[in-house]
Every structure is written in structure tokens, then in C-alpha cells.
Design a protein around this motif. Structure first.
Motif, short mmCIF file in Angstrom:
data_model
loop_
_atom_site.label_atom_id
_atom_site.label_comp_id
_atom_site.label_asym_id
_atom_site.label_seq_id
_atom_site.Cartn_x
_atom_site.Cartn_y
_atom_site.Cartn_z
N TYR A 142 0.85 -1.18 0.00
CA TYR A 142 0.00 0.00 0.00
C TYR A 142 0.89 1.23 0.00
N SER A 143 0.32 2.35 -0.43
CA SER A 143 1.11 3.56 -0.56
C SER A 143 0.17 4.76 -0.58
N GLN A 144 0.69 5.90 -0.14
CA GLN A 144 -0.03 7.15 -0.30
C GLN A 144 0.46 7.75 -1.61
N MET A 145 -0.48 7.97 -2.53
CA MET A 145 -0.11 8.46 -3.85
C MET A 145 -1.01 9.61 -4.25
N ALA A 146 -0.54 10.38 -5.18
CA ALA A 146 -1.33 11.50 -5.70
C ALA A 146 -2.56 10.97 -6.43
N ASP A 147 -3.70 11.60 -6.16
CA ASP A 147 -4.96 11.19 -6.79
C ASP A 147 -4.85 11.16 -8.30
N ILE A 148 -4.16 12.14 -8.86
CA ILE A 148 -4.08 12.24 -10.31
C ILE A 148 -3.40 11.02 -10.93
N SER A 149 -2.50 10.39 -10.19
CA SER A 149 -1.78 9.25 -10.76
C SER A 149 -2.52 7.93 -10.60
N VAL A 150 -3.46 7.86 -9.64
CA VAL A 150 -4.16 6.59 -9.41
C VAL A 150 -5.64 6.63 -9.74
N ARG A 151 -6.15 7.80 -10.08
CA ARG A 151 -7.59 7.95 -10.34
C ARG A 151 -8.14 6.92 -11.32
N LEU A 179 -7.59 -0.59 -7.95
CA LEU A 179 -7.04 -0.19 -6.66
C LEU A 179 -8.19 0.22 -5.75
N VAL A 180 -7.97 0.10 -4.45
CA VAL A 180 -8.98 0.53 -3.49
C VAL A 180 -8.33 1.44 -2.46
N ASN A 181 -9.12 2.36 -1.93
CA ASN A 181 -8.68 3.23 -0.87
C ASN A 181 -8.82 2.47 0.44
N VAL A 182 -7.70 2.16 1.10
CA VAL A 182 -7.75 1.35 2.31
C VAL A 182 -7.97 2.20 3.56
N LEU A 183 -7.89 3.52 3.45
CA LEU A 183 -8.12 4.41 4.58
C LEU A 183 -9.09 5.52 4.20
N PRO A 184 -10.31 5.18 3.82
CA PRO A 184 -11.24 6.21 3.36
C PRO A 184 -11.66 7.17 4.47
N GLU A 185 -11.48 6.79 5.74
CA GLU A 185 -11.88 7.67 6.83
C GLU A 185 -10.93 8.85 7.01
N LEU A 186 -9.76 8.78 6.42
CA LEU A 186 -8.82 9.89 6.50
C LEU A 186 -9.14 10.90 5.41
N ASN A 187 -9.27 12.12 5.79
CA ASN A 187 -9.54 13.19 4.82
C ASN A 187 -8.23 13.88 4.48
N PHE A 188 -7.65 13.51 3.38
CA PHE A 188 -6.41 14.13 2.95
C PHE A 188 -6.72 15.45 2.26
N LYS A 189 -5.99 16.48 2.61
CA LYS A 189 -6.16 17.77 1.96
C LYS A 189 -5.53 17.73 0.57
N ALA A 190 -6.19 18.38 -0.34
CA ALA A 190 -5.61 18.47 -1.68
C ALA A 190 -4.36 19.33 -1.64
N TRP A 191 -3.36 18.93 -2.37
CA TRP A 191 -2.13 19.71 -2.44
C TRP A 191 -2.35 20.86 -3.40
N GLN A 192 -1.74 21.98 -3.08
CA GLN A 192 -1.78 23.10 -4.01
C GLN A 192 -0.69 22.88 -5.05
N ARG A 201 -9.83 20.04 -12.03
CA ARG A 201 -11.25 20.35 -11.89
C ARG A 201 -12.05 19.06 -11.93
N GLU A 202 -11.61 18.09 -12.74
CA GLU A 202 -12.32 16.81 -12.87
C GLU A 202 -12.29 16.02 -11.58
N SER A 203 -11.28 16.19 -10.75
CA SER A 203 -11.12 15.36 -9.57
C SER A 203 -12.00 15.82 -8.41
N LYS A 204 -12.65 16.98 -8.51
CA LYS A 204 -13.45 17.48 -7.39
C LYS A 204 -14.87 17.05 -7.50
#
Length: 70
Positions: free
Chosen positions: A6-15, A23-36, A67-70
Motif C-alpha cells: 500500500y502507498s499514499q499516492m497523488a490522486d491524479i496518478s491513481v484515479r 485499486l482501493v482506498n484502504v483508509l477512506p476515513e482519513l480526509n487528505f487535503k488536496a495539495w496546491q 477540476r475533474e477530480s473534485k
């Protein structure tokens, strides 16, 4: 994707993999902030038109992509 790690990866690369269920999100309860995201270029008073065009195109592509990822 074979269930071995498992790994923390940028949404854009795994979407696409998340959307297809490969792939599945194994920690959906964590709210990661979007990077600027910033596009940086050194300031130059006389910027060549082709350089400005590249930066303008890149800016638009990234805006559309994120914009597509929101």
C-alpha cells in the motif's frame, strides 16, 4: 494492484485505477487535503511568445485536469 503493498499516492496518478476498481482506498476515513499546485517560471520583462504560450497551455491543462477530480 496485486494486493502486496500500500502507498499514499497523488490522486491524479491513481484515479483511473480507482475508477476501474483495480485499486482501493484502504483508509477512506482519513480526509487528505488536496495539495496546491504551482507553476513557476522566473520573471522576465520580455517573455518570448512561445514561452508564454507553453505556460498558458500548461496552466489550462492542469486546471481542467484537477477540476475533474473534485
Amino acid at each position: 494492484m496485486a494486493g502486496r503493498t500500500y502507498s499514499q499516492m497523488a490522486d491524479i496518478s491513481v484515479r483511473p485505477y480507482l475508477q476501474r476498481g483495480e485499486l482501493v482506498n484502504v483508509l477512506p476515513e482519513l480526509n487528505f487535503k488536496a495539495w496546491q499546485l504551482y507553476i513557476f517560471r522566473p520573471h522576465q520583462p520580455l517573455l518570448p511568445a512561445r514561452t508564454r504560450l507553453v505556460f498558458d497551455l500548461l496552466t489550462q491543462i492542469l486546471k481542467d485536469l484537477f477540476r475533474e477530480s473534485k
